[in-house]
Design a protein around this motif. Structure first.
Motif, PDB file in Angstrom:
ATOM      1  N   GLY A 297       5.470   1.403  10.607  1.00  0.00           N
ATOM      2  CA  GLY A 297       6.453   1.547   9.586  1.00  0.00           C
ATOM      3  C   GLY A 297       6.633   2.877   9.055  1.00  0.00           C
ATOM      4  N   ASP A 298       6.404   3.284   7.783  1.00  0.00           N
ATOM      5  CA  ASP A 298       6.677   4.627   7.348  1.00  0.00           C
ATOM      6  C   ASP A 298       5.736   5.823   7.648  1.00  0.00           C
ATOM      7  OD1 ASP A 298       4.340   3.364   5.807  1.00  0.00           O
ATOM      8  OD2 ASP A 298       5.108   3.571   3.803  1.00  0.00           O
ATOM      9  N   ALA A 299       4.913   5.345   8.785  1.00  0.00           N
ATOM     10  CA  ALA A 299       4.088   6.363   9.243  1.00  0.00           C
ATOM     11  C   ALA A 299       3.925   6.126  10.912  1.00  0.00           C
ATOM     12  CB  ALA A 299       2.523   6.194   8.673  1.00  0.00           C
TER      13      ALA A 299
ATOM     14  N   MET B  10       0.729  -1.079  -0.145  1.00  0.00           N
ATOM     15  CA  MET B  10       0.018  -0.118   0.078  1.00  0.00           C
ATOM     16  C   MET B  10       0.852   1.296  -0.062  1.00  0.00           C
ATOM     17  SD  MET B  10      -2.867   1.094   2.960  1.00  0.00           S
ATOM     18  CE  MET B  10      -3.798  -0.558   2.716  1.00  0.00           C
ATOM     19  N   ASN B  11       0.705   2.225  -0.940  1.00  0.00           N
ATOM     20  CA  ASN B  11       1.420   3.377  -0.732  1.00  0.00           C
ATOM     21  C   ASN B  11       1.087   4.442   0.423  1.00  0.00           C
ATOM     22  OD1 ASN B  11      -0.612   5.103  -1.448  1.00  0.00           O
ATOM     23  ND2 ASN B  11      -0.433   4.847  -3.728  1.00  0.00           N
ATOM     24  N   ILE B  12       2.121   5.191   0.512  1.00  0.00           N
ATOM     25  CA  ILE B  12       1.736   5.949   1.569  1.00  0.00           C
ATOM     26  C   ILE B  12       0.524   7.109   1.752  1.00  0.00           C
ATOM     27  CG2 ILE B  12       3.355   8.032   0.946  1.00  0.00           C
ATOM     28  CD1 ILE B  12       3.232   6.626   4.483  1.00  0.00           C
ATOM     29  N   GLU B  13       0.024   7.362   0.558  1.00  0.00           N
ATOM     30  CA  GLU B  13      -1.121   8.150   0.596  1.00  0.00           C
ATOM     31  C   GLU B  13      -2.406   7.303   1.000  1.00  0.00           C
ATOM     32  OE1 GLU B  13       1.117   8.376  -2.033  1.00  0.00           O
ATOM     33  OE2 GLU B  13       1.767  10.256  -1.462  1.00  0.00           O
ATOM     34  N   ASN B  14      -2.425   5.927   0.497  1.00  0.00           N
ATOM     35  CA  ASN B  14      -3.448   5.145   0.841  1.00  0.00           C
ATOM     36  C   ASN B  14      -3.488   4.656   2.136  1.00  0.00           C
ATOM     37  OD1 ASN B  14      -4.673   5.295  -1.684  1.00  0.00           O
ATOM     38  ND2 ASN B  14      -3.595   3.507  -2.248  1.00  0.00           N
ATOM     39  N   LYS B  15      -2.302   4.566   2.723  1.00  0.00           N
ATOM     40  CA  LYS B  15      -2.137   4.386   4.230  1.00  0.00           C
ATOM     41  C   LYS B  15      -2.474   5.344   4.909  1.00  0.00           C
ATOM     42  CE  LYS B  15       1.276   1.917   5.921  1.00  0.00           C
ATOM     43  NZ  LYS B  15       2.522   1.369   6.444  1.00  0.00           N
ATOM     44  N   ILE B  16      -2.104   6.542   4.720  1.00  0.00           N
ATOM     45  CA  ILE B  16      -2.641   7.820   5.279  1.00  0.00           C
ATOM     46  C   ILE B  16      -4.609   7.676   5.370  1.00  0.00           C
ATOM     47  CG2 ILE B  16      -2.534  10.452   5.489  1.00  0.00           C
ATOM     48  CD1 ILE B  16      -0.317   8.828   6.761  1.00  0.00           C
ATOM     49  N   LYS B  17      -4.889   7.608   4.501  1.00  0.00           N
ATOM     50  CA  LYS B  17      -6.438   7.588   4.166  1.00  0.00           C
ATOM     51  C   LYS B  17      -6.914   6.666   5.122  1.00  0.00           C
ATOM     52  CE  LYS B  17      -6.523   9.576  -0.447  1.00  0.00           C
ATOM     53  NZ  LYS B  17      -6.805   9.070  -2.003  1.00  0.00           N
ATOM     54  N   LEU B  18      -6.399   5.461   5.086  1.00  0.00           N
ATOM     55  CA  LEU B  18      -6.706   4.661   6.085  1.00  0.00           C
ATOM     56  C   LEU B  18      -6.617   4.949   7.363  1.00  0.00           C
ATOM     57  CD1 LEU B  18      -7.876   1.557   5.928  1.00  0.00           C
ATOM     58  CD2 LEU B  18      -5.726   0.759   6.189  1.00  0.00           C
ATOM     59  N   ILE B  19      -5.561   5.454   7.815  1.00  0.00           N
ATOM     60  CA  ILE B  19      -5.350   5.913   9.206  1.00  0.00           C
ATOM     61  C   ILE B  19      -6.301   7.045   9.879  1.00  0.00           C
ATOM     62  CG2 ILE B  19      -3.758   7.148  10.795  1.00  0.00           C
ATOM     63  CD1 ILE B  19      -1.412   5.754   9.185  1.00  0.00           C
ATOM     64  N   VAL B  20      -6.487   7.991   8.717  1.00  0.00           N
ATOM     65  CA  VAL B  20      -7.247   9.222   9.126  1.00  0.00           C
ATOM     66  C   VAL B  20      -8.880   8.620   9.339  1.00  0.00           C
ATOM     67  CG1 VAL B  20      -8.502  11.173   8.281  1.00  0.00           C
ATOM     68  CG2 VAL B  20      -5.817  11.054   8.150  1.00  0.00           C
ATOM     69  N   GLY B  21      -9.121   7.641   8.113  1.00  0.00           N
ATOM     70  CA  GLY B  21     -10.452   7.284   8.210  1.00  0.00           C
ATOM     71  C   GLY B  21     -10.736   6.317   9.679  1.00  0.00           C
ATOM     72  N   ALA B  22      -9.946   5.600   9.999  1.00  0.00           N
ATOM     73  CA  ALA B  22      -9.938   5.048  11.281  1.00  0.00           C
ATOM     74  C   ALA B  22     -10.038   5.859  12.405  1.00  0.00           C
ATOM     75  CB  ALA B  22      -8.874   3.924  11.494  1.00  0.00           C
TER      76      ALA B  22
ATOM     77  N   PHE C 278      10.530   7.595   9.083  1.00  0.00           N
ATOM     78  CA  PHE C 278       9.282   7.491   8.518  1.00  0.00           C
ATOM     79  C   PHE C 278       8.929   8.624   7.651  1.00  0.00           C
ATOM     80  CE2 PHE C 278       9.651   9.265  12.937  1.00  0.00           C
ATOM     81  CZ  PHE C 278       9.139  10.347  12.751  1.00  0.00           C
ATOM     82  N   GLU C 279       7.936   8.454   6.663  1.00  0.00           N
ATOM     83  CA  GLU C 279       7.420   9.486   5.714  1.00  0.00           C
ATOM     84  C   GLU C 279       6.525  10.210   6.290  1.00  0.00           C
ATOM     85  OE1 GLU C 279       6.950   8.328   1.747  1.00  0.00           O
ATOM     86  OE2 GLU C 279       8.097   6.625   2.192  1.00  0.00           O
ATOM     87  N   ARG C 280       5.542   9.750   7.266  1.00  0.00           N
ATOM     88  CA  ARG C 280       4.347  10.745   7.719  1.00  0.00           C
ATOM     89  C   ARG C 280       4.264  10.538   9.129  1.00  0.00           C
ATOM     90  NH1 ARG C 280       5.130  11.472   3.017  1.00  0.00           N
ATOM     91  NH2 ARG C 280       3.452  11.923   1.461  1.00  0.00           N
ATOM     92  N   MET C 281       3.692  11.711   9.742  1.00  0.00           N
ATOM     93  CA  MET C 281       3.339  11.545  11.279  1.00  0.00           C
ATOM     94  C   MET C 281       1.911  12.228  11.279  1.00  0.00           C
ATOM     95  SD  MET C 281       4.992  13.861  14.374  1.00  0.00           S
ATOM     96  CE  MET C 281       6.538  13.303  14.212  1.00  0.00           C
TER      97      MET C 281
ATOM     98  N   GLU D 188      -1.415  -4.510   6.661  1.00  0.00           N
ATOM     99  CA  GLU D 188      -0.142  -3.463   6.740  1.00  0.00           C
ATOM    100  C   GLU D 188       0.540  -3.897   8.071  1.00  0.00           C
ATOM    101  OE1 GLU D 188       0.744  -0.930   4.571  1.00  0.00           O
ATOM    102  OE2 GLU D 188      -0.490  -2.124   3.243  1.00  0.00           O
ATOM    103  N   TYR D 189       1.895  -3.369   8.178  1.00  0.00           N
ATOM    104  CA  TYR D 189       2.676  -3.513   9.075  1.00  0.00           C
ATOM    105  C   TYR D 189       2.091  -2.801  10.480  1.00  0.00           C
ATOM    106  CZ  TYR D 189       6.769  -2.794  12.276  1.00  0.00           C
ATOM    107  OH  TYR D 189       7.675  -2.926  13.291  1.00  0.00           O
ATOM    108  N   VAL D 190       2.098  -3.221  11.557  1.00  0.00           N
ATOM    109  CA  VAL D 190       1.856  -2.624  12.757  1.00  0.00           C
ATOM    110  C   VAL D 190       2.858  -3.111  13.781  1.00  0.00           C
ATOM    111  CG1 VAL D 190       0.397  -2.370  14.705  1.00  0.00           C
ATOM    112  CG2 VAL D 190      -0.761  -2.626  12.327  1.00  0.00           C
TER     113      VAL D 190
END
Length: 119
Positions: free
Chosen positions: A83-85, A1-13, A34-37, A64-66
């Motif tokens: 991982g990257d976030a 999963m790319n970082i943008e999709n990962k961030i969307k999933l995190i924000v949605g959760a 990491f790429e995003r905080m 995804e990695y947790v």
């Protein structure tokens, strides 16, 4: 999963459990760790733990990695390593005290000035 999709999933959760003041910082130029905080506030220790838990569940469901989670005992500030976030879920008082947005934003501004002065 790319970082943008990962961030969307995190924000949605986070939004599912009614997180407040969700902020996403691009830290890729500041650290290789990491790429995003993602920083969010909860209204109580119970909610901060529920927010962190929902992010962890959604990430695992997506395969995804947790990594480690820190701070769930007190719930004042819960940190998730994805991982990257990384995700910080904080009570408003802790968030105001540590002011991660300014800390990382100021670092980015200082780095930009340093890079410009090198040329």
């Amino acid at each position: 999963m790319n970082i943008e999709n990962k961030i969307k999933l995190i924000v949605g959760a986070l939004e599912e459990v009614k997180a407040q003041d969700i902020t996403v910082l691009d830290t890729g130029k500041l650290t290789s760790l990491f790429e995003r905080m993602v920083i969010a506030s909860g209204t109580s220790n119970r909610q901060t733990r529920a927010l962190a838990d929902n992010v962890r569940v959604k990430m695992k469901e997506a395969g995804e990695y947790v990594g480690n989670t820190e701070g769930e005992d007190s719930g004042d500030w819960v940190l998730l390593d994805l991982g990257d976030a990384i995700v910080h879920v904080m009570l408003p008082a802790a968030r105001a005290h540590y002011n991660l947005e300014e800390l990382w934003g100021a670092g980015e501004a200082a780095r930009a000035r340093h890079i410009q002065s090198d040329h």
